[in-house]
Design a protein around this motif. Structure first.
Motif, PDB file in Angstrom:
ATOM      1  N   ALA A 111      -5.504  33.726 130.440  1.00  0.00           N
ATOM      2  CA  ALA A 111      -5.540  33.170 129.071  1.00  0.00           C
ATOM      3  C   ALA A 111      -6.679  34.097 128.229  1.00  0.00           C
ATOM      4  N   ILE A 112      -7.721  34.410 129.180  1.00  0.00           N
ATOM      5  CA  ILE A 112      -8.773  35.283 128.463  1.00  0.00           C
ATOM      6  C   ILE A 112      -8.471  36.649 128.047  1.00  0.00           C
ATOM      7  N   TYR A 113      -7.523  37.225 128.835  1.00  0.00           N
ATOM      8  CA  TYR A 113      -7.044  38.629 128.603  1.00  0.00           C
ATOM      9  C   TYR A 113      -6.037  38.567 127.450  1.00  0.00           C
ATOM     10  N   THR A 114      -5.207  37.579 127.517  1.00  0.00           N
ATOM     11  CA  THR A 114      -4.292  37.260 126.323  1.00  0.00           C
ATOM     12  C   THR A 114      -4.918  37.136 125.055  1.00  0.00           C
ATOM     13  N   ALA A 115      -5.848  36.313 124.890  1.00  0.00           N
ATOM     14  CA  ALA A 115      -6.612  36.212 123.609  1.00  0.00           C
ATOM     15  C   ALA A 115      -7.084  37.438 123.439  1.00  0.00           C
ATOM     16  N   MET A 116      -7.804  38.340 124.067  1.00  0.00           N
ATOM     17  CA  MET A 116      -8.276  39.653 123.698  1.00  0.00           C
ATOM     18  C   MET A 116      -7.112  40.333 123.165  1.00  0.00           C
ATOM     19  N   ASN A 117      -5.974  40.533 123.918  1.00  0.00           N
ATOM     20  CA  ASN A 117      -4.992  41.173 123.208  1.00  0.00           C
ATOM     21  C   ASN A 117      -4.516  40.778 121.761  1.00  0.00           C
ATOM     22  N   ARG A 118      -4.443  39.256 121.672  1.00  0.00           N
ATOM     23  CA  ARG A 118      -3.803  38.840 120.463  1.00  0.00           C
ATOM     24  C   ARG A 118      -4.964  39.383 119.310  1.00  0.00           C
ATOM     25  N   VAL A 119      -6.359  39.215 119.493  1.00  0.00           N
ATOM     26  CA  VAL A 119      -7.236  39.567 118.648  1.00  0.00           C
ATOM     27  C   VAL A 119      -7.143  40.910 118.199  1.00  0.00           C
TER      28      VAL A 119
END
Length: 1033
Positions: A386-394
């Protein structure tokens, strides 16, 4: 340890607390004043573990009793029972084993409560990661204590875990001394253990403070002259400790420190500027701290009244014209905020150097979490994802900003960004070059010729990485992207590549600024050469490269990539560097031979082989007789005896892959490839996997629980399975649909009054007939209207739940595979508590896929082991039998069969090991194609090899399988093996790839589901096995 708090009455607690406070309040008033470091009389702080550093186990026990319907106070009464000679205190002194303690203590609890008490469940919960997690307030206090030069210690009544290690879920680096009762054979409040701790610290009692949650322990310490603090509430205890020590133990703002002498700024001028900026009504003193981050442009935390701000300034001294441009940072952050990118709110840019010495800008302080380690230790895989996904989205949001609308069209040059970056790097390297590095020269020549032809132009951050992101404390949401110093216009791939850099670099590599120590600096040349070799290998192999670890003397930064976590010594290097001192050999290197395994795994492999020779092979005749007897549906006592022997020798639960169990809490911590070699040994006997608690479907179910289960689910189901006290099954296949496609599953799971109600028809459910089977992992459909892969869910169904009806055992060629068997089962109105769902509704397909990977390696390597044994028996037979005037081994066709069998075994083994290797270094998803290949190759190979061996074992060359004499050593071994091989082959091979002809192919997609009636009838008519003949055709 802390559970002894349960032995103490609340009245005694109040009395000791009153005495303690009276002692504190009676001191000279000067003791309350803050003092500087080293100003107080104390030189060491000693902490108890449970109830002080860890959450109170008293509450854990109380909550557990409620959840498991155990009478309140049962654990307390059992702890008190027997006093110093009771099971608990003997366990703390290591006078009894974990197994003996659990049996004795469980019996005691059951007698007290008049009901069965699952002690294993409580013990598992007590030692679980969810409960055994150090309190942040204590972690911060310890950090501050050590920063002031004081010593810290742990003094705990503690115990051994079943793996032989003491239960110490703490970072030992936080403490100078660790004293545990189980290691010393003496418990608190015995004065000897306090004296031992003081002796190892080298301190007098008057120089030490003890924090404990038990009155008797504090009383004993105080009698020796140690100052004590009673811990009822950790926050309150830390405040009392602050008073005794004379300095604060909690920083109000994370990642800050007092301003360094060389970085001090004039507070009076800054305060005047802020009052003018924020308004004349602002009152209160100015507070100033310095952030650990922001080394290039010094960054400060500023608090004035109710305003919390961040000040970021240029460093003092002469600077390059384009360096440290805080003006650009201010501009980009202001523009991006208007474009919807999460950045701190900027307030003002001050270019007047008279205020703090250099230009600066102000932004609002945004509280949140900064993760400094990209591997995110301590988080569950789903949380990391979830954290890596949030990184990608931002990052996508940054790269999607409209330059014209944001007013950033002139923020940098347009086009050729990557070419300009490469040329800049080359110039910088040439300016610092001290010697010629061949790999670097190749890179300098190669890179400009292989840049992307088409490039986009967007905002690029220039330093996008995890520790430049501020996350919400409770959710995987990026609150702000920090440190825009290197931002410009360029190709977004540059940000993506830089963000992935930590993922690919080996552990210990000093990637981040300030990480390289002076010791590392001495090896700058070697690091440059090392990096050049890695980059060159990556370039020419397009990223499919296993990198090597740095030496252990490098800074202790964990690798962030699976490849660098799984490396083994003694294998060839894939890096072109020849400096062996620079690189550790790879744990991810493909290991073909058991002799090349790491020493500890090689030793395990050897012990496994010896156990097979001493115990398993000699037991096979008796186990075969039992399997053919009237008692076959009762587990063999001999197997149970062998399981205990295997457990005693540490040959137990070897299957869990290191990726699933990185802390080696549940298993041996082997990689898929390491375990594959052990699997081959176990495959030489049908009975071996169960003896070592490594048999399906339990292995897949246990891995499922480790990966996805809650702590409560693990405590109830995982522990008995790991201990070999229970068996399980996996209910997926249905007669109405092609069940190899999990989305076809039709069994219904409906929510009703806090329960899930199951209705469905399953068959070929392996292991469900075993009387030890306590758990059914059930897959069904919760929402038929959801997206295709989100309709299914998985539930944990106790086998004693009403509504489960076993219709019949299913046979394969007349074989029942007792005692586990394969059952046809009806589930009618089976009610299961909602908390028995895994992960949540709609996650079943995801879980089923995650369960498959390692199991394929296990099955295929066992088939290879089975084939090796068949080949060995074939060779022995060929040497001992004579036909046409000479031994069979001298017959050309026999020799050809032996040679061909050897070749096919070796080919299959290499392919399976490669698949395991790819799983280890790149993950199960990346290995999907390799896994698909081995599912087809290994079973068909085994079928052919065993078929040839059967032919050699018969006198007349006929293929008598079903009715062959039981006197044949080979066939008594191979008969059940053959049907298992065919079963495995058909259930794991797509229809169009199945090596068997249509008449014996499985029903489409079914699991252990084959069209046997026709084949059995034909075999009975002829008296021969047509299966093997057809398999050869």
């Amino acid at each position: 340890m802390c559970l002894r708090q349960l032995l103490q009455s609340s009245q005694l607690q109040r009395a000791w607390r009153a005495a303690f406070l009276k002692h504190i309040q009676g001191r000279h008033p000067g003791a309350w004043r803050w003092t500087h470091s080293g100003g107080g009389p104390y030189r060491a702080v000693i902490f108890d573990m449970g109830g002080v550093l860890l959450p109170s186990p008293g509450r854990v026990a109380a909550e557990w009793e409620v959840q498991n319907h155990i009478p309140s106070g049962t654990i307390v009464k059992a702890l008190i029972s027997g006093g110093e000679n009771g099971p608990w205190m003997k366990f703390m002194r290591a006078e009894i084993t974990t197994e003996d303690f659990l049996q004795e203590f469980g019996r005691l609890c059951s007698e007290i409560s008049k009901t069965s008490v699952p002690m294993d469940s409580f013990f598992s919960l007590l030692t679980s990661e969810r409960v055994a997690k150090q309190l942040p307030v204590m972690t911060e206090a310890i950090s501050q204590i050590r920063a002031k030069g004081l010593q810290t210690a742990v003094l705990s009544n503690n115990f051994y875990l079943p793996n032989g290690k003491s239960f110490l879920p703490l970072d030992r680096k936080q403490f100078d001394v660790v004293v545990e009762s189980c290691l010393e054979g003496v418990c608190k409040p015995d004065p000897r253990i306090y004296k031992l701790c003081l002796e190892r610290l080298g301190r007098q009692p008057s120089e030490s403070i003890l924090l404990d949650d038990l009155g008797p322990n504090l009383k004993a310490a105080a009698s020796l002259g140690i100052h004590t603090i009673k811990v009822d509430d950790p926050e309150t205890a830390v405040k009392e400790l602050e008073t005794l020590l004379g300095f604060p133990l909690r920083m109000a703002v994370p990642n800050t420190r007092p301003v360094r002498k060389t970085m001090e700024i004039p507070k009076d001028a800054l305060e005047k500027y802020l009052r003018d900026l924020l308004g004349t009504q602002t009152i209160g003193p100015l507070e100033l701290l310095q952030f650990d981050h922001g080394q290039s442009n010094p960054t400060y935390y500023v608090k004035l009244a109710n305003h919390q701000l961040v000040l970021r300034k240029k460093p003092p001294g002469t600077l390059l014209p384009s360096a440290h441009a805080v003006e650009r940072e201010f501009r980009i952050m202001k523009a991006l905020a208007n474009a919807g990118v999460p950045v701190p709110k900027v307030l003002d840019l001050c270019e007047d150097s008279s205020v703090v010495g250099t230009p600066f800008y102000l932004m609002e302080y945004c509280p949140g979490l900064i993760y400094k380690d990209p591997s995110l230790p301590g988080l569950e895989p789903s949380q990391r994802r979830a954290i890596y996904t949030a990184m990608n989205r931002v990052l996508c949001k940054i790269h999607s900003v409209d330059l014209k609308a944001a007013g950033l069209e002139d923020y940098g040059k347009h086009g050729d960004y990557l070419a300009r970056q490469v040329q800049t790097w080359i110039k910088q390297y040439r300016a610092s070059e001290t010697s010629t590095i061949p790999a670097m020269e190749r890179l300098i020549e190669w890179l400009p010729l292989h840049l992307p032809r088409q490039q986009r132009t967007t905002v690029v951050h220039g330093d996008f990485r995890l520790d430049n992101l501020l996350f919400h404390p409770e959710t995987a949401e990026v609150l702000a992207v920090l440190d825009w110093e290197l931002s410009t216009l360029g190709d977004p791939l540059a940000d993506v590549a830089y963000n992935c850099l930590a993922h690919y670099l080996p552990s210990g590599f000093p990637i981040q600024p300030g990480q390289a120590s002076s010791a590392t600096a001495k090896q700058t040349g070697k690091l440059t050469e090392f990096m050049s070799n890695l980059a060159w290998d990556f370039a020419i192999k397009e990223g499919f490269q296993v990198f090597k670890e740095m030496p252990a003397t490098k800074p202790l930064m964990r690798s962030h990539h699976t490849w660098s976590l799984l490396r083994t010594p003694g294998t060839r290097s894939y890096v072109t560097s020849t400096d062996s001192s620079l690189v550790h050999t790879s744990k991810g290197a493909l290991i073909f031979s058991p002799e090349d395994l790491p020493p500890q795994v090689r030793e395990l492999y050897q012990r496994l082989k010896e156990f097979m020779e001493r115990h398993v092979y000699p037991a096979e005749p008796e186990l075969q007789r039992h399997q053919a007897s009237a008692e076959r549906w009762t587990p063999s006592p001999l197997v149970e005896d062998l399981k205990e022997k295997a457990k005693a020798e540490g040959l137990w639960n070897l299957f869990l892959p290191l990726e699933t169990d990185p802390e080696k809490k549940y298993g041996a911590g082997l990689t898929n490839m390491e375990y594959a070699h052990l699997c081959e040994v176990m495959g030489t006997s049908l009975y071996a996997p169960e003896i070592f608690n490594c048999s399906a479907p339990d292995t897949g179910n246990m891995e499922l629980l480790v990966r996805y289960g809650t702590e409560e689910q693990k405590a109830r189901w995982l522990v008995p399975l790991l201990e070999g006290k229970a068996r399980s099954c996996f209910a997926m296949t249905e007669p109405q649909v092609a069940s190899s496609d999990a989305t076809n599953i039709e069994s219904s799971i409906q929510e009703e009054d806090g329960f899930y109600v199951i209705n469905g028809h399953k068959w070929w459910i392996t292991g469900i007939l075993d009387p030890r089977c306590q758990l059914c992992v059930f897959m069904g459909k919760t929402d038929p209207h959801a997206p295709r892969h989100q309709q299914q869910s998985i539930l944990l169904v106790p086998m004693d739940t009403p509504g489960i009806k076993i219709i019949r055992p299913l046979t394969v060629y007349g074989l029942e595979d007792a005692p586990g068997g394969h059952g046809e089962v009806l589930f009618e109105q089976v009610r299961v508590p909602k908390e028995n769902i895994i992960l949540g509704p709609g996650r079943g397909f995801e879980i089923a896929q995650g369960r498959l990977g390692p199991g394929r390696i296990h099955h295929c390597m066992r088939l290879i082991g089975c084939s090796e044994r068949a080949l060995a028996l074939m060779k022995a037979r060929a040497k001992s039998r004579v036909a046409f005037g000479k031994p069979l081994v001298e017959q050309g066709t026999v020799l050809a069969d032996i040679a061909l069998s050897r070749v096919e075994i070796e080919q299959a083994r290499l392919l399976v090991l490669k698949a395991a290797h790819v799983m280890d270094v790149a993950g199960n998803k990346a290995a999907a194609l390799d896994i698909a290949m081995i599912k087809m190759v290994a079973p068909s190979m085994a079928s052919r090899v065993i078929d040839r061996a059967i032919q050699v074992s018969t006198d007349d060359g006929s293929l008598v399988l079903l009715n062959h004499s039981q006197d044949s050593e080979f066939l008594s071994f191979s008969c059940p093996t053959s049907y298992k091989l065919i079963t495995a082959l058909c259930c794991t091979t797509p229809i169009h790839d199945c090596p068997f002809p249509p008449q014996i192919q499985p029903y489409e997609g079914s699991y252990f589901c084959f069209h046997f009636e026709y084949m059995e009838a034909e075999a009975q008519e002829s008296g021969l096995s047509k299966v093997t003949q057809l398999a050869r055709s």
